[in-house]
Design an enzyme around this catalytic site. Structure first.
Site, PDB file in Angstrom:
ATOM      1  N   GLY A  48       0.771  -1.240   0.000  1.00  0.00           N
ATOM      2  CA  GLY A  48       0.000   0.000   0.000  1.00  0.00           C
ATOM      3  C   GLY A  48       0.798   1.283   0.000  1.00  0.00           C
ATOM      4  N   PRO A 101       4.742  -5.115  -0.726  1.00  0.00           N
ATOM      5  CA  PRO A 101       4.568  -3.933  -1.576  1.00  0.00           C
ATOM      6  C   PRO A 101       4.489  -4.284  -3.057  1.00  0.00           C
ATOM      7  CG  PRO A 101       6.857  -4.146  -0.919  1.00  0.00           C
ATOM      8  CD  PRO A 101       6.117  -5.287  -0.266  1.00  0.00           C
ATOM      9  N   GLY A 102       3.712  -3.533  -3.790  1.00  0.00           N
ATOM     10  CA  GLY A 102       3.642  -3.700  -5.243  1.00  0.00           C
ATOM     11  C   GLY A 102       4.049  -2.398  -5.909  1.00  0.00           C
ATOM     12  N   ARG A 103       3.115  -1.448  -5.888  1.00  0.00           N
ATOM     13  CA  ARG A 103       3.265  -0.193  -6.634  1.00  0.00           C
ATOM     14  C   ARG A 103       4.588   0.534  -6.392  1.00  0.00           C
ATOM     15  NH1 ARG A 103      -1.476   2.832  -7.712  1.00  0.00           N
ATOM     16  NH2 ARG A 103      -2.364   1.604  -6.016  1.00  0.00           N
ATOM     17  N   ARG A 126      -6.267   3.137 -15.410  1.00  0.00           N
ATOM     18  CA  ARG A 126      -6.383   3.803 -14.105  1.00  0.00           C
ATOM     19  C   ARG A 126      -7.116   5.151 -14.162  1.00  0.00           C
ATOM     20  NH1 ARG A 126      -2.958   5.271 -11.074  1.00  0.00           N
ATOM     21  NH2 ARG A 126      -3.780   4.356  -9.169  1.00  0.00           N
ATOM     22  N   TYR A 131     -10.302   5.001 -11.792  1.00  0.00           N
ATOM     23  CA  TYR A 131     -10.191   5.652 -10.471  1.00  0.00           C
ATOM     24  C   TYR A 131     -10.073   7.165 -10.574  1.00  0.00           C
ATOM     25  CZ  TYR A 131      -8.042   0.994  -9.896  1.00  0.00           C
ATOM     26  OH  TYR A 131      -7.745  -0.335  -9.954  1.00  0.00           O
ATOM     27  N   CYS A 189     -13.615   2.794 -28.387  1.00  0.00           N
ATOM     28  CA  CYS A 189     -14.964   3.344 -28.564  1.00  0.00           C
ATOM     29  C   CYS A 189     -15.736   3.420 -27.258  1.00  0.00           C
ATOM     30  CB  CYS A 189     -15.715   2.500 -29.582  1.00  0.00           C
ATOM     31  SG  CYS A 189     -14.820   2.447 -31.116  1.00  0.00           S
ATOM     32  N   GLU A 190     -15.303   4.283 -26.378  1.00  0.00           N
ATOM     33  CA  GLU A 190     -15.948   4.530 -25.080  1.00  0.00           C
ATOM     34  C   GLU A 190     -15.678   5.990 -24.736  1.00  0.00           C
ATOM     35  OE1 GLU A 190     -17.356   2.280 -22.818  1.00  0.00           O
ATOM     36  OE2 GLU A 190     -16.900   0.473 -23.988  1.00  0.00           O
ATOM     37  N   TYR A 195       0.267  -1.449 -12.348  1.00  0.00           N
ATOM     38  CA  TYR A 195      -1.160  -1.504 -12.659  1.00  0.00           C
ATOM     39  C   TYR A 195      -1.470  -0.845 -14.012  1.00  0.00           C
ATOM     40  CZ  TYR A 195      -1.200  -2.727  -7.722  1.00  0.00           C
ATOM     41  OH  TYR A 195      -0.950  -3.330  -6.511  1.00  0.00           O
TER      42      TYR A 195
HETATM   43  N1  LLP Z   1      -1.231  -7.160  -0.740  1.00  0.00           N
HETATM   44  C1  LLP Z   1      -2.530  -7.336  -1.013  1.00  0.00           C
HETATM   45  C2  LLP Z   1      -3.300  -8.350  -0.284  1.00  0.00           C
HETATM   46  C3  LLP Z   1      -3.146  -6.545  -1.987  1.00  0.00           C
HETATM   47  O1  LLP Z   1      -4.429  -6.706  -2.233  1.00  0.00           O
HETATM   48  C4  LLP Z   1      -2.382  -5.581  -2.685  1.00  0.00           C
HETATM   49  C5  LLP Z   1      -2.990  -4.749  -3.709  1.00  0.00           C
HETATM   50  C6  LLP Z   1      -1.017  -5.448  -2.383  1.00  0.00           C
HETATM   51  C7  LLP Z   1      -0.477  -6.261  -1.396  1.00  0.00           C
HETATM   52  C8  LLP Z   1      -0.116  -4.466  -3.065  1.00  0.00           C
HETATM   53  O2  LLP Z   1      -0.544  -3.159  -2.876  1.00  0.00           O
HETATM   54  P1  LLP Z   1       0.364  -1.926  -3.382  1.00  0.00           P
HETATM   55  O3  LLP Z   1       1.638  -1.947  -2.597  1.00  0.00           O
HETATM   56  O4  LLP Z   1       0.607  -2.115  -4.831  1.00  0.00           O
HETATM   57  O5  LLP Z   1      -0.474  -0.748  -3.121  1.00  0.00           O
HETATM   58  N2  LLP Z   1      -5.316  -1.453  -9.416  1.00  0.00           N
HETATM   59  C9  LLP Z   1      -5.212  -0.499  -8.328  1.00  0.00           C
HETATM   60  C10 LLP Z   1      -4.513  -1.055  -7.141  1.00  0.00           C
HETATM   61  C11 LLP Z   1      -5.142  -2.309  -6.597  1.00  0.00           C
HETATM   62  C12 LLP Z   1      -4.386  -2.884  -5.462  1.00  0.00           C
HETATM   63  C13 LLP Z   1      -4.921  -4.211  -5.111  1.00  0.00           C
HETATM   64  N3  LLP Z   1      -4.228  -4.840  -4.037  1.00  0.00           N
HETATM   65  C14 LLP Z   1      -4.523   0.750  -8.844  1.00  0.00           C
HETATM   66  O6  LLP Z   1      -4.170   0.786 -10.024  1.00  0.00           O
HETATM   67  O7  LLP Z   1      -4.370   1.715  -8.121  1.00  0.00           O
END
Ligand code: LLP
Length: 415
Positions: free
Chosen positions: A238, A277-279, A315, A319, A344-345, A373
């Site tokens: 997050g 972490p992802g993003r 995105r 969002y 086409c949207e 993402y």
């Molecule tokens: N762990 C769990 C259980 C999650 O559901 C997620 C993200 C993460 C870790 C990683 O979160 P991050 O560090 O990336 O914030 N598509 C959306 C974001 C969806 C996130 C879903 N879960 C966007 O483009 O903002």
């Protein structure tokens, strides 16, 4: 700074983006290896070196070159589907480096993960726990489990990416988590290791994490008082990034990472701590490169129409997310307008009412923060092939890590 203007033209680590466009076509995703390494090195120093386990949430970007790079720094991987499991396996991750999250998992997915002896499952509901117990029994295995707790904490982010409020579909109530941990004996094929929480995404303040840490300290103390011991706590992912200035360093955007790590060690240091972490690892290491098809005025509105669309970056439409827009040419005059794609949207827009550089037909446009993402949420709507992914390596060479999908590949799926 990996992305910068050199002789008034935008480059990625010394490579002119026009050369990439010429070689690989547009739209295309460009990732900077230097930036990916910087991000993972920062997280390694702050978290791994303190004893945290860090699992990359590969839903943010599942490109194998990136996955292998992160693995080389000691990261595990957080998966949410059989497809992600297969990709993790393909990239050399062992079962012990994989955890399986997600609100619903099929029998096939559980069986695959059990066969691979993954480190643990993050379980979110009774039905899932019962199914996992049954499948583990059949497989003759004991499945490691963290129960996902919904702490009802407001992450102060967009409602669509907020997951830790009690009305969200995610996690279990504290009462249920306590109940299952107390009833562990009823699940002989489950090893209850601890608790997992993930309160939301794109969080730019430390406070929700501090609240979560405090909550978990109290909750685990009360579990202990009731005779229940756990060993692992996963604080989820997050951590947010700067979408306004995507080329800013990770430590400028998230100076609070250090304070979160410190606070977690102080309050929960007796547990094995994890983060997912992802993003923050990938978002600002990537851009989307597009070409301008033309300009158009309609009803007093100025539209810049490009060859990328919501199929490459959904995105903004989903969002209302802000992604910075750059011209390949530095110093263009500003002009207010919308950036839209050919899909086409009416919602097919990448920027709205934006003061941005003026673009002419055939100019290159660069859309920031497209490392997370973006490709992973890509689609083939309107039968648009998936776009290529190019990594610019630290030596300034380009590597085509995913080719553009061909029309034959798309058509061949149909009988
Ligand atoms: N762990 C769990 C259980 C999650 O559901 C997620 C993200 C993460 C870790 C990683 O979160 P991050 O560090 O990336 O914030 N598509 C959306 C974001 C969806 C996130 C879903 N879960 C966007 O483009 O903002």
């Amino acid at each position: 700074m990996p992305f910068k203007y050199v002789d008034k033209l935008l480059h990625c680590d010394g490579v002119n983006l026009a050369d990439i466009a010429e070689q690989y076509g547009t739209p295309a995703y460009i990732y900077s290896e230097r930036s990916l390494r910087r991000n993972v090195e920062v997280l390694k120093e702050i978290f791994i070196d303190r004893g945290f386990k860090v699992s990359y949430a590969m839903k943010a970007n599942s490109n194998p070159t990136i996955l292998k790079l992160f693995r080389s720094y000691g990261l595990g991987v957080d998966i949410v589907s059989a497809g992600e499991l297969q990709m993790a396996k393909h990239c050399g991750f062992d079962g012990a480096e994989i955890n399986f999250a997600g609100v619903g998992k099929t029998i096939e997915e559980l069986d695959l993960a059990l066969a691979l002896e993954i480190d643990h499952f993050n379980v979110e509901s009774r039905f899932e726990l019962e199914l996992l117990e049954a499948r583990a029994k059949i497989a003759g295995k004991k499945a490691g489990v963290l129960l996902r707790l919904n702490p009802d904490i407001d992450p102060q982010t967009h409602p669509h990416i907020s997951t830790g409020l009690k009305q969200n579909k995610f996690g279990m109530s504290p009462e249920n988590v306590r109940y299952f941990l107390t009833e562990a004996k009823s699940y002989p094929h489950i090893q209850f290791d601890g608790i997992h929480c993930h309160i939301g995404s794109q969080i730019l303040q430390p406070q929700p994490f501090f609240d979560l840490i405090e909550y978990l300290e109290q909750f685990t103390d009360s579990l202990k008082a009731g005779g229940v011991d756990i060993t692992h706590i996963d604080l989820g992912g997050g951590f947010g990034v700067n979408y306004e200035d995507p080329f800013e360093d990770i430590l400028e955007t998230t100076p609070f990472l250090e304070s979160i790590a410190q606070r977690a060690m102080e309050k929960l240091g007796k547990y094995q701590l994890h983060i997912q972490p992802g993003r923050v690892l990938v978002a600002n290491a990537g851009v989307l490169l597009a070409q301008v098809l033309g300009n158009k005025e309609n009803g007093g509105h100025h539209f810049v129409i490009i060859d990328a669309a919501t199929t490459e970056l959904i995105r903004p439409a989903l969002y209302d997310a802000y992604h910075a827009i750059f011209s390949h040419r530095e110093g263009r005059p500003l002009r207010m307008g919308d950036v839209v794609g050919p899909v086409c949207e009416s919602s097919d827009a990448l920027a709205k009412h934006r003061d941005m550089p003026e673009f002419e037909k055939d100019d290159l446009m660069i859309i920031g923060s497209a490392g997370a993402y973006a490709s992973s949420m890509g689609s083939t709507y309107n039968l648009r092939p998936l776009s290529p992914e190019i990594v610019v390596n630290v030596g300034g060479e380009t590597q085509l890590t995913r080719k553009r999908q061909s029309f034959d590949e798309m058509i061949s799926l149909y009988s």
